[in-house]
Design an enzyme around this catalytic site. Structure first.
Site, PDB file in Angstrom:
ATOM      1  N   TYR A  46       0.966  -1.284   0.072  1.00  0.00           N
ATOM      2  CA  TYR A  46      -0.041   0.041   0.035  1.00  0.00           C
ATOM      3  C   TYR A  46       0.911   0.890  -0.111  1.00  0.00           C
ATOM      4  CZ  TYR A  46      -3.411   3.332   1.731  1.00  0.00           C
ATOM      5  OH  TYR A  46      -3.956   4.808   1.858  1.00  0.00           O
ATOM      6  N   ASP A  60       0.242  15.687   5.357  1.00  0.00           N
ATOM      7  CA  ASP A  60      -0.681  15.039   4.111  1.00  0.00           C
ATOM      8  C   ASP A  60      -1.961  16.020   3.988  1.00  0.00           C
ATOM      9  OD1 ASP A  60      -2.096  12.838   2.923  1.00  0.00           O
ATOM     10  OD2 ASP A  60      -2.622  12.023   4.784  1.00  0.00           O
ATOM     11  N   ASP A  87      -2.693   5.324  -2.844  1.00  0.00           N
ATOM     12  CA  ASP A  87      -3.552   6.275  -2.244  1.00  0.00           C
ATOM     13  C   ASP A  87      -3.648   7.340  -2.983  1.00  0.00           C
ATOM     14  OD1 ASP A  87      -4.610   8.304  -0.870  1.00  0.00           O
ATOM     15  OD2 ASP A  87      -3.282   7.903   1.141  1.00  0.00           O
ATOM     16  N   ASP A  89      -5.680  10.042  -2.923  1.00  0.00           N
ATOM     17  CA  ASP A  89      -6.476  11.282  -2.131  1.00  0.00           C
ATOM     18  C   ASP A  89      -7.719  11.559  -2.761  1.00  0.00           C
ATOM     19  OD1 ASP A  89      -4.479  11.251  -0.420  1.00  0.00           O
ATOM     20  OD2 ASP A  89      -3.301  12.914  -1.210  1.00  0.00           O
ATOM     21  N   HIS A 114      -7.343   4.371  -4.523  1.00  0.00           N
ATOM     22  CA  HIS A 114      -8.336   4.890  -3.964  1.00  0.00           C
ATOM     23  C   HIS A 114      -8.474   6.342  -3.951  1.00  0.00           C
ATOM     24  CE1 HIS A 114      -6.481   6.288  -0.046  1.00  0.00           C
ATOM     25  NE2 HIS A 114      -5.885   5.214   0.206  1.00  0.00           N
ATOM     26  N   GLU A 116     -10.891   9.620  -2.611  1.00  0.00           N
ATOM     27  CA  GLU A 116     -11.816   9.893  -1.153  1.00  0.00           C
ATOM     28  C   GLU A 116     -12.860  10.909  -1.763  1.00  0.00           C
ATOM     29  OE1 GLU A 116      -8.303  10.121   1.033  1.00  0.00           O
ATOM     30  OE2 GLU A 116      -8.670  12.317   1.283  1.00  0.00           O
ATOM     31  N   CYS A 124      -5.652  14.170   7.076  1.00  0.00           N
ATOM     32  CA  CYS A 124      -5.687  12.450   7.426  1.00  0.00           C
ATOM     33  C   CYS A 124      -7.283  12.201   7.928  1.00  0.00           C
ATOM     34  CB  CYS A 124      -4.735  12.541   8.611  1.00  0.00           C
ATOM     35  SG  CYS A 124      -5.155  11.110   9.558  1.00  0.00           S
ATOM     36  N   ARG A 159     -13.052   5.517  -1.380  1.00  0.00           N
ATOM     37  CA  ARG A 159     -12.859   5.680   0.208  1.00  0.00           C
ATOM     38  C   ARG A 159     -14.179   6.823   0.731  1.00  0.00           C
ATOM     39  NH1 ARG A 159      -7.560   8.151   3.385  1.00  0.00           N
ATOM     40  NH2 ARG A 159      -8.807   9.662   4.539  1.00  0.00           N
ATOM     41  N   GLU A 189     -13.587   4.788   6.117  1.00  0.00           N
ATOM     42  CA  GLU A 189     -12.577   5.623   6.862  1.00  0.00           C
ATOM     43  C   GLU A 189     -13.048   5.963   8.500  1.00  0.00           C
ATOM     44  OE1 GLU A 189      -9.726   5.922   7.357  1.00  0.00           O
ATOM     45  OE2 GLU A 189      -8.849   7.624   6.784  1.00  0.00           O
ATOM     46  N   ASN A 211      -8.841   0.271   7.382  1.00  0.00           N
ATOM     47  CA  ASN A 211      -7.774   1.000   7.414  1.00  0.00           C
ATOM     48  C   ASN A 211      -7.290   0.979   8.987  1.00  0.00           C
ATOM     49  OD1 ASN A 211      -5.595   3.106   7.675  1.00  0.00           O
ATOM     50  ND2 ASN A 211      -6.954   4.740   7.322  1.00  0.00           N
TER      51      ASN A 211
HETATM   52  C1  LIG Z   1      -4.289   5.793   4.834  1.00  0.00           C
HETATM   53  C2  LIG Z   1      -4.041   7.288   5.022  1.00  0.00           C
HETATM   54  O1  LIG Z   1      -4.914   7.972   3.908  1.00  0.00           O
HETATM   55  C3  LIG Z   1      -2.712   7.310   4.282  1.00  0.00           C
HETATM   56  O2  LIG Z   1      -2.469   8.318   3.785  1.00  0.00           O
HETATM   57  O3  LIG Z   1      -1.841   6.448   4.738  1.00  0.00           O
HETATM   58  C4  LIG Z   1      -4.132   8.115   6.132  1.00  0.00           C
HETATM   59  C5  LIG Z   1      -3.456   7.512   7.473  1.00  0.00           C
HETATM   60  C6  LIG Z   1      -3.029   8.477   8.440  1.00  0.00           C
HETATM   61  O4  LIG Z   1      -2.901   9.687   8.477  1.00  0.00           O
HETATM   62  O5  LIG Z   1      -3.060   7.712   9.615  1.00  0.00           O
HETATM   63  C7  LIG Z   1      -5.555   8.261   6.643  1.00  0.00           C
HETATM   64  O6  LIG Z   1      -6.088   7.470   7.266  1.00  0.00           O
HETATM   65  O7  LIG Z   1      -6.171   9.477   5.930  1.00  0.00           O
HETATM   66 MG   LIG Z   2      -4.031   9.487   2.670  1.00  0.00          MG
END
Ligand SMILES: C[C@](O)(C(=O)O)[C@H](CC(=O)O)C(=O)O
Ligand SMILES: [Mg+2]
Length: 306
Positions: A46, A60, A87, A89, A114, A116, A124, A159, A189, A211
């Site tokens: 992943y 992020d 990911d 986004d 994925h 979202e 996050c 997502r 999520e 997740n």
């Molecule tokens: C899964 C996630 O999208 C990621 O970018 O790894 C994050 C993980 C995190 O920030 O803990 C998310 O859950 O948004």
């Molecule tokens: Mg992410």
């Protein structure tokens, strides 16, 4: 074993094969972490958006670009055999942008992405203050992704971040709608209890991904537990990243303090082990194999055989 011959990513067909049962995907953030995950036994990977940004020292918050993500994806899929879930986004824009996102990531060797339903700039999924776009707008992104893929096996994961914003029931409705729009799997999520994970699987009839990120809103359920609750996949997005951060943090401090690594050399991965992870000897063997072949050709030409 030859890097040239055997180091080929197995791609979407292999991910689909695993999805029929259960996918346990290790969060990775570059080539070497992918190889270590495979050495640890993982057969699915992943690429965490937070990990990609974090490895660049960035938050992020939609600040990394599609080009940067595709580049990281390509780096990983060219040195790891296991299918990679990426990911993406929010898909880097609206539905029209999602088309290009899918094309570039598929071309970079991803097996799944994925996208979202958060408003940009996303954050996050386990933090407060998230906002979600309308279900219809997200439906368009899902549809665009489905239409854009070249390989039918390429997996489109939708997502939803709606649980924390509009509540559990809205997340259920959105998941059903995204499946109608063609999503192959739902990434739910930030559920808040084991009971919610159970209930969600009861209400949504489709492949589900959980997740298991640390220090967030969800309980840390095991792959086995999630499978028995009816989930089809789990990601551990940042576990190794966080472990690496902790290890690097302490090593830099110790090294700076002592001015030498003599006191902790035993705790380091040796040159030999590191070379074995990256397949150093195979590169060298391939190189000498090519050299021998070319030498042979030259000898045959010298003897007038070619
Ligand atoms: C899964 C996630 O999208 C990621 O970018 O790894 C994050 C993980 C995190 O920030 O803990 C998310 O859950 O948004
Ligand atoms: Mg992410």
């Amino acid at each position: 074993m030859s890097v040239l011959r055997d180091n080929v990513n197995l791609g979407p067909a292999e991910l689909r094969r695993q999805m029929a049962d259960f996918v346990t995907a290790a969060g990775v953030f570059n080539g070497i972490s992918a190889q270590l995950a495979e050495r640890g036994g993982f057969r699915a990977l992943y690429l965490s958006g937070s990990g990609v940004a974090g490895a660049m020292g960035l938050p992020d918050l939609s600040v990394t670009t599609l080009t940067e993500l595709a580049e990281e994806c390509r780096r990983i899929t060219s040195v790891a055999r296991s299918p990679l879930i990426v990911d993406a986004d929010t898909g880097f824009g609206e539905a029209i942008n999602v088309i290009r996102t899918v094309r570039l990531l598929e071309a970079a060797g991803a097996s799944a992405i994925h996208i979202e339903d958060q408003v940009m700039p996303k954050r996050c999924g386990h933090l407060e203050g998230k906002k979600v776009i309308g279900a219809e707008e997200m439906g368009m992104k899902v549809r665009a992704a489905v239409e854009a893929r070249k390989d039918e096996d390429f997996v489109i994961i939708a997502r939803t971040d709606a649980r924390a914003v509009n509540g559990f029931q809205d997340a259920v409705e959105r998941a059903k709608f995204y499946l109608d729009c063609g999503a192959d799997m739902i990434f739910i999520e930030a559920l808040e209890s084991e009971e919610e994970f159970r209930q969600f699987a009861r209400e949504v009839d489709g492949p589900l991904l959980a997740n298991m990120t640390e220090f967030g809103k969800s309980p840390l359920l095991s792959a086995q537990e999630l499978k028995s609750l009816g989930y089809r996949a789990v990601i551990f997005p940042l576990t190794a990243f966080r472990a690496a951060l902790k290890a690097m943090d302490s090593v830099y401090r110790d090294l700076f303090r002592a001015g030498t690594q003599r006191g902790f050399v035993d705790s380091l991965m040796t040159r030999k082990e590191f070379y074995s992870v990256i397949g150093y000897d195979q590169y060298a063997e391939d190189d000498s194999g090519i050299f021998r072949e070319v030498q042979g050709m030259q000898a045959r030409r010298g003897r007038g055989l070619i």
